[in-house]
Design a protein around this motif. Structure first.
Motif, PDB file in Angstrom:
ATOM      1  N   VAL A   1       0.845  -1.192   0.000  1.00 34.67           N
ATOM      2  CA  VAL A   1       0.000   0.000   0.000  1.00 34.67           C
ATOM      3  C   VAL A   1       0.882   1.244   0.000  1.00 34.67           C
ATOM      4  O   VAL A   1       1.824   1.371   0.791  1.00 34.67           O
ATOM      5  N   GLY A   2       0.581   2.140  -0.917  1.00 36.39           N
ATOM      6  CA  GLY A   2       1.338   3.381  -1.043  1.00 36.39           C
ATOM      7  C   GLY A   2       2.511   3.286  -2.000  1.00 36.39           C
ATOM      8  O   GLY A   2       3.119   4.308  -2.337  1.00 36.39           O
ATOM      9  N   GLY A   3       2.849   2.084  -2.453  1.00 36.28           N
ATOM     10  CA  GLY A   3       3.976   1.921  -3.366  1.00 36.28           C
ATOM     11  C   GLY A   3       3.630   2.363  -4.775  1.00 36.28           C
ATOM     12  O   GLY A   3       2.519   2.168  -5.250  1.00 36.28           O
ATOM     13  N   ASP A   4       4.592   2.971  -5.428  1.00 37.81           N
ATOM     14  CA  ASP A   4       4.411   3.449  -6.806  1.00 37.81           C
ATOM     15  C   ASP A   4       5.110   2.457  -7.749  1.00 37.81           C
ATOM     16  O   ASP A   4       6.339   2.370  -7.771  1.00 37.81           O
ATOM     17  N   PHE A   5       4.330   1.720  -8.504  1.00 36.44           N
ATOM     18  CA  PHE A   5       4.873   0.700  -9.416  1.00 36.44           C
ATOM     19  C   PHE A   5       4.539   1.041 -10.866  1.00 36.44           C
ATOM     20  O   PHE A   5       4.393   0.153 -11.715  1.00 36.44           O
ATOM     21  N   SER A   6       4.411   2.303 -11.139  1.00 38.31           N
ATOM     22  CA  SER A   6       4.064   2.707 -12.503  1.00 38.31           C
ATOM     23  C   SER A   6       5.159   2.382 -13.499  1.00 38.31           C
ATOM     24  O   SER A   6       4.916   2.341 -14.694  1.00 38.31           O
ATOM     25  N   PHE A   7       6.392   2.129 -13.030  1.00 35.89           N
ATOM     26  CA  PHE A   7       7.500   1.824 -13.922  1.00 35.89           C
ATOM     27  C   PHE A   7       7.467   0.375 -14.403  1.00 35.89           C
ATOM     28  O   PHE A   7       8.199   0.001 -15.322  1.00 35.89           O
ATOM     29  N   ARG A   8       6.619  -0.449 -13.782  1.00 32.39           N
ATOM     30  CA  ARG A   8       6.572  -1.865 -14.156  1.00 32.39           C
ATOM     31  C   ARG A   8       5.826  -2.045 -15.482  1.00 32.39           C
ATOM     32  O   ARG A   8       4.773  -1.433 -15.710  1.00 32.39           O
ATOM     33  N   PRO A   9       6.318  -2.902 -16.381  1.00 33.61           N
ATOM     34  CA  PRO A   9       5.641  -3.125 -17.661  1.00 33.61           C
ATOM     35  C   PRO A   9       4.234  -3.679 -17.504  1.00 33.61           C
ATOM     36  O   PRO A   9       3.366  -3.403 -18.338  1.00 33.61           O
ATOM     37  N   TYR A  10       3.974  -4.484 -16.435  1.00 40.14           N
ATOM     38  CA  TYR A  10       2.632  -5.046 -16.316  1.00 40.14           C
ATOM     39  C   TYR A  10       1.615  -3.941 -16.091  1.00 40.14           C
ATOM     40  O   TYR A  10       0.465  -4.044 -16.523  1.00 40.14           O
ATOM     41  N   PHE A  11       1.989  -2.859 -15.371  1.00 39.68           N
ATOM     42  CA  PHE A  11       1.074  -1.739 -15.170  1.00 39.68           C
ATOM     43  C   PHE A  11       0.845  -0.993 -16.482  1.00 39.68           C
ATOM     44  O   PHE A  11      -0.289  -0.651 -16.838  1.00 39.68           O
ATOM     45  N   GLN A  12       1.923  -0.763 -17.223  1.00 36.68           N
ATOM     46  CA  GLN A  12       1.814  -0.014 -18.475  1.00 36.68           C
ATOM     47  C   GLN A  12       1.000  -0.796 -19.505  1.00 36.68           C
ATOM     48  O   GLN A  12       0.167  -0.219 -20.222  1.00 36.68           O
ATOM     49  N   GLU A  13       1.200  -2.105 -19.585  1.00 38.30           N
ATOM     50  CA  GLU A  13       0.446  -2.909 -20.546  1.00 38.30           C
ATOM     51  C   GLU A  13      -1.036  -2.967 -20.179  1.00 38.30           C
ATOM     52  O   GLU A  13      -1.905  -2.912 -21.053  1.00 38.30           O
TER      53      GLU A  13
END
Length: 614
Positions: A128-140
């Motif tokens: 909770v609160g972590g920023d994982f926008s750099f991960r490809p699974y989020f972008q895809e």
């Protein structure tokens, strides 16, 4: 004598030793090849099972993110992220689904990639609160697809495979639901089964391995592009990517092997089998130690060599006691065996040769029968095609005499009513003449259309020419062409068949009529002359002639100089084959004064035809 015998024994012993060494080496290579083949088969089965288990684990969770994205608690949280009630309901919902499905973590991120709720919300390693926008699974997932990615968690520092699915509300994409699968349980299961399995990612980096010191290492240097992609996605967080000290090679049977250094510094060799997992983009390898294969092959060869050695010693002792008798028996036995082998080989060769000759003769007979049948069908097709082309004109040829005969019949009736007998008789004679003419034409057409016999016999050339001329009379009259005959006195007899000879003459005269359509001189010259045992028949036209470049191909099937739609190019080919069946020849040349000359050479016959209709 004793010294000579002793030298012979030493020579035989040395030869036997060399032979034993060579045989042992050959046997060892074959045994080793068999051991590696068995090891490769066992490794293939292991690799298939391991890949299936890993693929099955991934497939079990593949659709779960999309299902969770439709759940009301998660959609409500993304629509009202500041509502504590929605947050608590989403956390509890994610925890229940994680425990039920066996997933490591399930969490929800907003459209900026910030985690709002997670199944581990109350643990020290909460997402909770972590920023994982750099991960490809989020972008895809935010792009509308199913996100996939394998990485080392930046928060949990544990390896896992991630599935991401978008949460959509109408046309808006509110966030992403992510499921993380802990693959270390698979690694632990492989370790329990004592399996030596490693899995590498798309960049060739080991992320699952039975040896911990190989994790996050490669079997070769990474290219700058591969290293940049790995760092950009933070696939392995801050782990240092190293290289594994290894060499590769092949063993008997062409199997690939991997040679590495063990933890205690000893060199190890493995039979390496690998398979690609296209859906995840991974490569799985199974490593099987080759030491047992070498030992088993050596044991088999040693046992065999020992047995052969004992047998050789026994044979040598027996040979020493009875060498003279054995030599005579051996010579006789070898001679008998060689003779029997030669006889058997020669007999077998003769049988095979005889069978091959019989098969070849049968094939040639079948091919000849098929050729004759096809040729006869082509001849018949050509004649029927010619009859089809002549049908309109023949209708005119029959209609005119029929109309005239009707008029003569009406006149005859009128003459009889008036008692004018001579005039009535003259009209009846005219009718009979027209009937004879139509009967002659129909007889020629009937003989021309039916299939001929295969038997060759004497044929009057004049009769064949007359039949062809009657068949083509309508074309000759229509085109205004004069067919000049010079058949000799008397006309010669040739060997062939009347109907097929008429077909030959019809095809040749038809071609001559075609080429003289635009010519001022519309004469055709048909002549015949005896040349010893042969009869030479020539047909000359006054057309443009045949170009020398085309004369060699003029008799080929489907070759035609006519315009498209005015012929199939089979007439001259059929004609050529009919003449060859008659035992004659057909050629073409250009006349010095212009026009083409087709020369037909047939065997002469001294007896009248037995069956004019063939």
């Amino acid at each position: 004598m004793a010294l000579r015998y002793q030298r012979l024994l030493w020579a035989l012993g040395a030869f036997a030793l060399l032979l034993a060494i060579g045989a042992s080496r050959l046997a060892y290579d074959r045994a080793l090849k068999a051991q590696f083949a068995e090891l490769n088969e066992r490794g293939s089965s292991t690799l298939t099972l391991a890949a299936s288990s890993l693929s099955g684990l991934l497939s079990r969770f593949e659709r779960l993110p999309g299902l969770l994205a439709e759940q009301p608690p998660l959609r409500a949280l993304l629509r009202y992220p500041d509502d504590p009630a929605h947050l608590d309901a989403a956390n509890q919902h994610l925890r229940e689904n994680a425990e039920r499905s066996g997933a490591s973590v399930i969490y929800v991120m907003n459209s900026e990639g910030v985690t709002l709720a997670s199944s581990n919300y109350d643990q020290p390693s909460s997402f909770v609160g972590g920023d994982f926008s750099f991960r490809p699974y989020f972008q895809e997932a935010m792009a509308g697809g199913l996100g996939r990615f394998y990485a080392l968690g930046t928060t949990s520092n544990r390896r896992g495979y991630y599935f991401g699915a978008p949460v959509e509300f109408g046309r808006d994409r509110l966030g992403v639901v992510v499921i993380k699968i802990d693959l270390e349980q698979i690694e632990r299961a492989w370790a329990y089964e004592d399996l030596r399995i490693i899995v590498t990612d798309t960049e060739g980096i080991v992320f699952l391995s039975y040896r911990p010191d190989w994790l996050f290492h490669t079997f070769g240097a990474l290219t700058p592009d591969n290293l940049a992609r790995t760092r950009e996605t933070r696939r392995y967080a801050g782990a240092q990517i190293g290289q594994i000290d290894h060499t590769t090679g092949t063993v008997p049977g062409g199997h690939a092997v991997l040679r590495t250094t063990a933890d205690d510094g000893a060199r190890e060799e493995f039979l390496a089998l690998q398979t690609h997992m296209p859906r995840a983009g991974w490569t799985m390898q199974v490593l099987l130690p080759t030491g047992a294969a070498y030992a088993q092959a050596l044991t088999l060869v040693s046992t065999g060599a020992l047995g052969l050695g004992l047998l050789g010693l026994a044979a040598l002792a027996l040979w020493q006691r009875r060498r003279q008798l054995a030599e005579r028996l051996a010579v006789q036995s070898r001679a008998a065996i060689e003779l029997e082998a030669r006889v058997a080989q020669r007999t077998s060769e003769l049988k095979r040769t005889n069978i091959a000759l019989q098969e070849e003769v049968a094939e040639r007979r079948m091919a000849e029968n098929r050729l004759r049948q096809t040729q006869a069908e082509l001849v018949q097709a050509g004649k029927l095609a010619a009859l089809g082309q002549m049908s309109a004109a023949l209708s005119h040829e029959f209609n005119q005499p029929l109309a005239a005969a009707r008029n003569y019949a009406e006149n005859a009736a009128a003459f009889l009513d008036r008692n004018r007998g001579p005039e009535a008789r003259d009209a009846i004679h005219q009718i009979l003449g027209m009937i004879d003419r139509m009967t002659r034409i129909s007889r020629h057409l009937r003989n021309f259309a039916r299939k001929p016999n295969e038997q060759l016999r004497p044929v009057p050339l004049a009769e064949a020419v007359a039949g062809a001329r009657d068949v083509l009379a309508w074309r000759l009259d229509k085109a205004g062409v004069m067919l000049e005959l010079a058949l000799g006195d008397p006309p010669p007899m040739v060997t062939g068949g009347l109907v097929r000879l008429q077909q030959v003459l019809v095809n040749l005269i038809s071609n001559a009529l075609d080429v003289t359509e635009g010519s001022n001189d519309r004469r055709l010259h048909l002549s015949a002359a005896a040349r010893g045992e042969m009869v030479e028949i020539s047909l000359r036209d006054h057309g443009p002639g045949v170009p020398e470049a085309l004369q060699a191909r003029i008799f080929d099937p489907f070759f035609s100089t006519k315009e498209v739609g005015k012929g199939l190019g089979l007439g001259l080919s059929i004609t050529y084959n009919i003449v060859r069946d008659f035992g004659g020849s057909l050629s073409v040349a250009n006349h010095p004064e212009g026009g083409a000359v087709f020369t037909l050479v047939l065997r002469a016959a001294d007896h009248p035809a037995l069956d004019a209709a063939e």
